[in-house]
Design an enzyme around this catalytic site. Structure first.
Site, PDB file in Angstrom:
ATOM      1  N   SER A 243      36.506  45.378  47.756  1.00 40.78           N
ATOM      2  CA  SER A 243      36.394  45.782  46.360  1.00 40.78           C
ATOM      3  C   SER A 243      37.186  47.071  46.110  1.00 40.78           C
ATOM      4  O   SER A 243      38.408  47.083  46.285  1.00 40.78           O
ATOM      5  CB  SER A 243      34.922  45.933  45.981  1.00 40.78           C
ATOM      6  OG  SER A 243      34.777  46.018  44.583  1.00 40.78           O
TER       7      SER A 243
ATOM      8  N   GLU B 104      35.198  34.704  41.050  1.00 37.97           N
ATOM      9  CA  GLU B 104      35.197  36.158  40.828  1.00 37.97           C
ATOM     10  C   GLU B 104      36.059  36.558  39.636  1.00 37.97           C
ATOM     11  O   GLU B 104      37.154  36.028  39.437  1.00 37.97           O
ATOM     12  CB  GLU B 104      35.744  36.874  42.070  1.00 37.97           C
ATOM     13  CG  GLU B 104      34.821  36.927  43.238  1.00 37.97           C
ATOM     14  CD  GLU B 104      35.273  37.978  44.229  1.00 37.97           C
ATOM     15  OE1 GLU B 104      35.348  39.158  43.824  1.00 37.97           O
ATOM     16  OE2 GLU B 104      35.549  37.628  45.378  1.00 37.97           O
TER      17      GLU B 104
ATOM     18  N   HIS C 156      31.309  38.058  44.601  1.00 36.97           N
ATOM     19  CA  HIS C 156      32.120  39.229  44.919  1.00 36.97           C
ATOM     20  C   HIS C 156      31.691  39.825  46.269  1.00 36.97           C
ATOM     21  O   HIS C 156      30.508  40.068  46.517  1.00 36.97           O
ATOM     22  CB  HIS C 156      31.940  40.260  43.805  1.00 36.97           C
ATOM     23  CG  HIS C 156      32.740  41.502  43.965  1.00 36.97           C
ATOM     24  ND1 HIS C 156      34.117  41.511  44.005  1.00 36.97           N
ATOM     25  CD2 HIS C 156      32.353  42.812  44.092  1.00 36.97           C
ATOM     26  CE1 HIS C 156      34.544  42.748  44.131  1.00 36.97           C
ATOM     27  NE2 HIS C 156      33.501  43.553  44.195  1.00 36.97           N
TER      28      HIS C 156
END
Length: 332
Positions: free
Chosen positions: A170, A262, A292
């Site tokens: 991320s 996502e 995610h």
């Protein structure tokens, strides 16, 4: 060997009941909570405090995993080692430098141990998880400065650049890409490879329409709100701010993993395509209906445990570089 790592992978498997249940749970809890809370700067402070308290709860690790605190420059971190993951290998000392996710304002190495201990096992080397400085107190530039300091620290301790792998998820995937681009631009020796799990790569104000309603975790509007906060006063199209706009010429092989639903999937795909156009071999994996950073849920999701075998295969196929020199000429 290049053909083994320059591939698109869409694992063909029935989605587990655990994944289906987790998607439903997160869609009904985490996503609406994020949509409600992340609307004011004070909410960032509240979220930080909540995560700080949660990470003090004792977590379960296998008996053959050790965690050792480490101080690096202006920040800290921890070494995570499986019993059979050694610093010393046939070619010398080896390590993974890991950057945790958390939208650049929450989480820590402690919250991501379910990834880092499995990554140590998959890579057969210890993982240095960096507790880099984060917002809202610190800036993207300071986070990148910490990543550089940690990488230089490994070089100073005798790790060859080609024996280091950068990885992150991320926001940590963003930091992985920004660090690789920055090291290249500064003429630094580059690591052997980069691994990005669900990277956040575009911090411009471009509306996220792809998977806007299908993502079970991230509300697109809140991702865009955070992006505006972190890029205030910056050029959001600067590749060190939005790596989706970067020139990837001369970078080492990349592995990019994302879920098909996502909201960040599109920018992960764009990074893969830009890197390939620049001549970089890329393993791009898109896992059906995975949330995610699903690797973080490896304690409960069978698919998340499988992805570490894919990472091991990728690293096993990465050529051992004589030297990856960031100063080499870029191609147009």
């Amino acid at each position: 060997m290049r053909s083994d790592i320059d591939v698109d992978v869409s694992p063909d498997y029935p989605v587990s009941w655990q994944a289906a249940a987790m998607n439903t749970l997160m869609r009904g809890t985490m996503k609406p909570m994020s949509s409600l809370l992340l609307r004011h700067p004070a909410a960032l402070t509240v979220a930080c405090r909540a995560v700080e308290l949660a990470q003090r709860l004792p977590g379960r690790l296998p008996d053959d995993v050790t965690v050792t605190e480490e101080g690096i420059g202006a920040c800290g971190g921890e070494w995570v080692r499986m019993a059979d993951a050694h610093d010393e290998g046939p070619a010398g000392k080896k390590a993974v430098l890991y950057f945790h996710g958390g939208a650049y304002f929450i989480c820590s190495p402690a919250t991501h141990r379910s990834i880092t201990w499995r990554l140590s096992a998959a890579a057969g080397r210890p993982v240095l998880a960096l507790d880099y400085r984060k917002g809202p107190v610190h800036t993207l530039a300071e986070s990148l400065e910490d990543a550089h300091a940690a990488y230089r620290c490994l070089l100073d301790r005798g790790f060859a650049a080609g024996d280091i792998v950068l990885a992150g998820d991320s926001a940590g995937g963003h930091l992985t890409l920004a660090t690789l681009l920055s090291l290249r631009d500064q003429g630094m020796p580059l690591p052997a490879a980069g691994i990005c799990l669900s990277p956040w790569a575009d911090l411009t104000d471009t509306p996220r329409r792809f998977n806007r309603w299908m993502d079970p975790v991230l509300p697109a509007g809140r991702v865009e709100w955070l992006a505006r906060r972190w890029t205030d006063g910056l050029d959001p199209r600067d590749p060190l701010v939005s790596p989706a706009y970067g020139d990837y010429s001369g970078l080492p092989p990349l592995m990019i993993v994302t879920g098909s639903t996502e909201v960040l999937r599109d920018e992960a795909r764009r990074v893969a395509l830009r890197a390939r156009r620049a001549g970089v071999p890329v393993t791009y994996e898109e896992w059906r209906r995975m949330p995610h950073v699903f690797a973080l849920l490896a304690d409960v999701l069978p698919e998340a445990r499988l992805v570490f075998g894919h990472i091991a295969r990728f690293l096993g196929a990465v050529p051992v570089p004589a030297a990856i020199d960031g100063s080499r000429d870029r191609r147009g």
